[in-house]
Scaffold this motif. Structure first.
Motif, PDB file in Angstrom:
ATOM      1  N   HIS A 127      44.755  34.637  40.048  1.00 40.45           N
ATOM      2  CA  HIS A 127      44.271  34.361  38.696  1.00 40.45           C
ATOM      3  C   HIS A 127      45.322  33.646  37.857  1.00 40.45           C
ATOM      4  O   HIS A 127      45.101  33.382  36.684  1.00 40.45           O
ATOM      5  CB  HIS A 127      43.788  35.635  38.000  1.00 40.45           C
ATOM      6  N   ALA A 145      47.273  30.312  37.143  1.00 42.55           N
ATOM      7  CA  ALA A 145      47.072  28.887  37.416  1.00 42.55           C
ATOM      8  C   ALA A 145      48.281  28.261  38.111  1.00 42.55           C
ATOM      9  O   ALA A 145      48.136  27.432  39.013  1.00 42.55           O
ATOM     10  CB  ALA A 145      46.754  28.143  36.120  1.00 42.55           C
ATOM     11  N   LEU A 163      41.549  28.612  35.006  1.00 47.06           N
ATOM     12  CA  LEU A 163      42.589  29.643  35.112  1.00 47.06           C
ATOM     13  C   LEU A 163      43.573  29.512  33.952  1.00 47.06           C
ATOM     14  O   LEU A 163      44.078  30.509  33.434  1.00 47.06           O
ATOM     15  CB  LEU A 163      43.321  29.536  36.448  1.00 47.06           C
ATOM     16  N   ASP A 164      43.837  28.282  33.542  1.00 48.54           N
ATOM     17  CA  ASP A 164      44.723  28.054  32.401  1.00 48.54           C
ATOM     18  C   ASP A 164      44.186  28.694  31.125  1.00 48.54           C
ATOM     19  O   ASP A 164      44.949  29.052  30.232  1.00 48.54           O
ATOM     20  CB  ASP A 164      44.866  26.544  32.152  1.00 48.54           C
ATOM     21  N   TRP A 178      45.701  38.354  27.214  1.00 48.97           N
ATOM     22  CA  TRP A 178      44.719  37.320  27.625  1.00 48.97           C
ATOM     23  C   TRP A 178      44.365  36.424  26.454  1.00 48.97           C
ATOM     24  O   TRP A 178      44.264  35.224  26.575  1.00 48.97           O
ATOM     25  CB  TRP A 178      43.417  37.955  28.125  1.00 48.97           C
ATOM     26  N   ARG A 202      46.840  33.845  25.579  1.00 53.52           N
ATOM     27  CA  ARG A 202      46.811  32.725  26.525  1.00 53.52           C
ATOM     28  C   ARG A 202      45.627  31.822  26.221  1.00 53.52           C
ATOM     29  O   ARG A 202      45.710  30.620  26.295  1.00 53.52           O
ATOM     30  CB  ARG A 202      46.721  33.238  27.952  1.00 53.52           C
ATOM     31  N   GLY A 242      45.386  27.810  25.427  1.00 53.84           N
ATOM     32  CA  GLY A 242      44.415  26.910  26.030  1.00 53.84           C
ATOM     33  C   GLY A 242      43.700  26.075  24.995  1.00 53.84           C
ATOM     34  O   GLY A 242      43.544  24.878  25.143  1.00 53.84           O
ATOM     35  N   TYR A 261      32.847  27.811  31.372  1.00 53.43           N
ATOM     36  CA  TYR A 261      33.452  29.140  31.525  1.00 53.43           C
ATOM     37  C   TYR A 261      33.929  29.699  30.184  1.00 53.43           C
ATOM     38  O   TYR A 261      34.033  30.917  30.028  1.00 53.43           O
ATOM     39  CB  TYR A 261      34.600  29.112  32.552  1.00 53.43           C
TER      40      TYR A 261
END
Lengths: 644, 644
Positions: free
Chosen positions: A534, A536, A561-562, B28, B31, B35, B165
């Protein structure tokens, strides 16, 4: 594949009344009868006989005598070439009649063809038999004979597929398809209702995946642009985890174009599962619960947790990564016992740094195996593996006069007996060489020996037993076959490395174990999965640096994944294979309503079929006819000719 | 499609503590934040805002005031261009932040973009906002402004599909996909567990069906031979009935290549059902029970049985075979009332043998419709149907100064008022001509008027109402469009004729009604099915004699009918459309995890894609490049460029 042919004597009691009072039923059946009077219908009963054999075979071991206490001597489904010449009495229902020459008799085990006597002296019996409505109950006695010459049909399975709608009426096909439906329904209940999984459909019109040479291509209306039919929803299910769906499953249609392969289908079905925030143990417990919950109630319950072997252990003990653990006969390393052997090929092997001597012990082998069996085993090893195999009889009272075997010394003999727990009448098969090769050979011989012993009447693999096994700790990479200096993924490039081996990725990647796991049932792989990468950066490193793949083809996945992917993992169970094992069907074609032949043909509708060029025009493609195919071109739209 | 932009004041109470204590979550999310700092992520919140609008819209009508008794003035998902300039106070969670310039605030209704003040005087607020972890709860007050220029994004939906996604994380997509999974699961329970249906998978690699011009083709490894992806399992499900499976269902993937069509997908899903020994009423009761059982518990329960109209009745009253019965405004035949009209075009129509005058009554039309609305309605009818439409105001106190309308006589006016139950402020739209054409025009105008009235604030179609309707007694055949002297099947050639009309098959086939039935929900066709022909001779007669089809292509099906087929029938429900209506989604793309764009592209993975010629070789095809496509050829493997 012989059907029996029997002279006939009618019982009195069951005389001529249809067993089921429905007019409609007898009406349909008599129409069916007419259908079968065409030559194409001729062998369908044979195929049904052959289907029912499975039932008989597996039942025989549980209830060996179906004909005790009753008037019959045999069941309809039971007769084999070994019964030729025997006098038998059968009871059953008239399934159909063919031109007043044959009738097909049915009982719960299968079908048999009965010859209606044509001679003058049997006119009364003949009249009754020819006038009896189908579904009448009769008792017949007679002699088992070979199917009359000219009526054998070597294309039995092709005809089953061509007339699939008739084959589907058989007890066995009805049982298989209904059991499949019920088992999948229970799986859905377990996943959706008990564990909060979301059933999500993923596309089948997708793009080529890297290395996807087995993907069917579908031309689009844009010149030169093609969809592909994916081999699995792997990318989509990982993207669903990135999308926060948390627990996904799908009974997914998958596609693989492998050309002609026996017992493979170009489209097949898998129970496809993916979860977030899960580890290997979590997936294993989920699947154990899934199978336990969905297991058919007419089978022994599934016992959980399933045992587990590492890939290395499976190879060492069974010579394969999908061991059939219904029986023992494990591979034992006997290098130490034979360190001082005088047998040439063993000596040679042990003198090398990686050399080993391995053995399996065949219980009661001297009782069940003949000298020619052992010869065929040695020949098999020599022919297929270029490997010498030596049978020895450490405690046998009988002398097998093998000069090589006699050169095993007494102290080695007693060492072997202790180490391998050898008993009277056991036979030991020895081989020598590098660990993996020696194990692989003995793994194959172990299965060959099991077949031989069972052909001799010993039941090694209880057909009522379902022996599940996890195999774990596979290598993450394998050397490429065509270029062993490079690595390829042992399974697929999204598999996470074993946490203990992460550092080896940057030093000795070939030693890294993966978080892949296989589920094995009775020696067949029925599922496989892994914890996924998971991260990247790690995924990019593995794809680009280790595997030298073109990461552009997977840019959408890497980008996903990024954007923050939860730790996730999953599994896919091969549904066709699983149902095949559960039902004891001889082929996955027997658990699929409309399967393709081994050449990938639909023999009923004649697919794939020719298309006129104008129908290809919107897709901007034309056929590249091979140079020698003018004959084929001119045969377009010719009448259907079944494959042989 | 405007997002709001608001100056910010932080509440005290909610200060900066992440609402959820999980470190993993904030990890998460941070992150994810990173992104989103790439330009590609820029508009995702917009799309989520737009998604949530659906929720707001449908909820607003049930619980119109979400902001009573609390500190906020509005919900995040609620703001529209109509709020521009208003002072608002919002409460919610910090979803993410972009380069310390914007933050996106989330509540249960949707998302809004908040401008972080950059001026010196707001430094303290700015510091707090920029340092607050995501998921912190805040209250903000400010003025609603337009999205800053250059930040609108016209490609919103393309980007939603490209970063699917991320879009899947939205509340609305999660709700839609989870509701879909649950509803399908309930359907399976109803069919499998309550009614003994067998879930059977049928092949998708099949052969071309007659007239199957919309089927994708799949080259096989045999030169010139192609599979096709079927539009439905129609043939297989009938063959399963011949095979004695009795009750079949499948959540079936189907394929249709229609090129670019809005709100269609090249692959779609239907709930596919077939039963033996059933009649039309049996199928209807089954489906009513199925929908009642599987209906989401957060909606009003489904009331059964559903009302039913014949095709002729639906056409006469609603001008369509899929009437939206959530509102009235039915078409009335007023020919008799206007028999002596002096209005020219009405006179003309009534002088012809098939001539009629039809009307619909728009309740309170004079209150809600403007003169220009009525003009646009007349223009619509003229442009699209070449048909004259006359608005009249039988009881209106206001004078609309229409010279034509004034030529309606007083006795005609009172006749109209009686016949159509016209009240004060109603507007009547008249048209004239042949029955079917006049009905079709008024059917379209009925929907146009509903849109207009709702745009003016009147709620005609209650969004919480699900109005099911059976439409039955369709014609079995229609004249071919390109050659009206020949017949084609109105639905498909396996549809059984209406029992009362069988004899007409041999005399006046164009008058034969069928045993086809459609299920309509709120004006959308969500299912259709029929009782099938189970008699081989009748099927041959219809295919060969009436439809002039090449029966060889269907020889397997005809042969199967010869072998004894039970009477049978079935139905297919369009799952994507049904879920779309249930969730109130604006498009079927919002109830499919990974939909294709309207051009049939997967914008995430870039499918369909180019393939090198060597990958086409095994399939014996080559691309026929159009003459002007050299540029395209040379652009193979170029970087991805999203469609506009």
């Amino acid at each position: 594949m012989r059907s029996a042919c029997i002279s006939v004597k009618l019982g009195i009691r069951e005389r001529l009344s249809p067993s089921c009072g429905s007019n409609m039923l007898s009406c349909w059946l008599s129409r069916l009868c007419r259908g079968f009077s065409t030559p194409t219908g001729r062998i369908t009963h044979l195929s049904r006989g052959s289907l029912s054999r499975t039932l008989v075979l597996s039942s025989q071991r549980r209830i060996p005598e179906f004909s005790s206490f009753v008037a019959r001597t045999n069941t309809c489904g039971e007769l084999r070439s070994s019964h030729l010449g025997q006098e038998v009495t059968l009871c059953g229902w008239i399934q159909y009649r063919r031109q007043n020459i044959f009738l097909v008799l049915r009982d719960f085990h299968g079908l048999v063809q009965v010859v209606i006597p044509q001679e003058e002296s049997a006119a009364a019996v003949r009249k009754i038999l020819c006038e009896a409505p189908v579904e009448s109950v009769v008792r017949v006695s007679g002699t088992v004979i070979s199917r009359p010459p000219g009526q054998e049909n070597p294309k039995t399975e092709a005809l089953r597929l061509q007339y699939r709608y008739l084959d589907l009426r058989s007890f066995q096909m009805q049982y298989n398809l209904r059991l499949r439906s019920q088992m999948v329904m229970k799986m859905r209940e377990y996943l959706c209702n008990l564990h909060g999984f979301v059933d999500i459909e993923t596309p089948t019109l997708f793009k080529r995946t890297p290395g996807g040479a087995k993907e069917f291509v579908i031309p689009s209306r844009e010149p030169g642009k093609f969809y592909c039919l994916p081999q699995s929803p792997q990318q989509f299910k990982q993207l669903l985890m990135v999308g926060g769906l948390d627990r996904y499953f799908q009974v997914a249609r998958c596609y693989r174009d492998e050309g002609s392969r026996p017992d493979r289908q170009p489209e097949f079905t898998q129970i496809d599962i993916e979860m977030s925030f899960v580890d290997q143990t979590g997936i294993q417990r989920l699947i154990e619960g899934l199978l336990q919950y969905s297991w058919p109630s007419d089978k022994d319950p599934v016992v959980v947790p399933f045992p587990s072997l590492t890939f290395a252990e499976a190879l060492a003990s069974y010579g394969t990564d999908k061991p059939d653990t219904r029986f023992g006969m494990k591979i034992i390393d006997i290098s130490d016992v034979l360190r001082n052997t005088e047998v040439g090929f063993l000596q040679d092997a042990l003198s090398k740094p990686q050399g080993t001597v391995k053995a399996i012990c065949i219980s009661e082998g001297t009782k069940y195996l003949k000298r020619k069996d052992l010869e065929s085993i040695r020949k098999f090893a020599a022919d297929h593996f270029n490997q010498e195999v030596l049978p020895v009889f450490p405690k046998a009272s009988r002398n097998w006069n093998s000069p090589v075997a006699q050169s095993i010394l007494e102290e080695q003999r007693s060492g072997l007996i202790r180490l391998m727990e050898i008993r009277e009448d056991d036979v030991v098969l020895l081989t020598a060489g590098e660990h993996k090769k020696a194990c692989s050979v003995l793994g194959k011989l172990r299965l060959e020996c099991a077949d031989l012993l069972e052909a001799r009447g010993l039941v090694l693999r209880d057909p009522t037993l379902f022996s599940f096994l996890w195999v774990v700790d596979f290598p993450l990479f394998l050397p490429k076959e065509e270029n062993p200096g490079e690595l390829e993924s042992a399974h697929h490039p999204f598999t996470a490395p074993h946490p203990s081996d992460i550092q080896l990725l940057y030093t000795e990647p070939e030693k890294v174990r993966s978080q892949h796991y296989d589920l094995v049932l009775n020696g067949s792989e029925i599922g496989g999965g892994s914890i996924r990468i998971h991260d990247a950066e790690l995924q990019r490193y593995i794809l680009a640096t280790l595997l030298k793949e073109d990461v552009k083809l997977l840019s959408h996945l890497l980008q996903a994944l990024d954007f923050g992917a939860p730790p996730h993992g999953g599994i896919a169970l091969g549904l066709d294979r699983l149902i095949c094992l559960v039902t004891g069907a001889p082929s996955i074609r027997d658990v699929i309503a409309f399967p393709k032949s081994f050449k990938g043909h639909d023999l009923m509708s004649n697919a794939p079929d020719s298309l006129p060029p104008e129908e290809l025009k919107p897709y901007h493609i034309q056929v590249s006819w091979p140079a020698n195919s003018e004959a084929e071109k001119s045969s377009l739209n010719q009448p259907y000719c079944p494959e042989s």
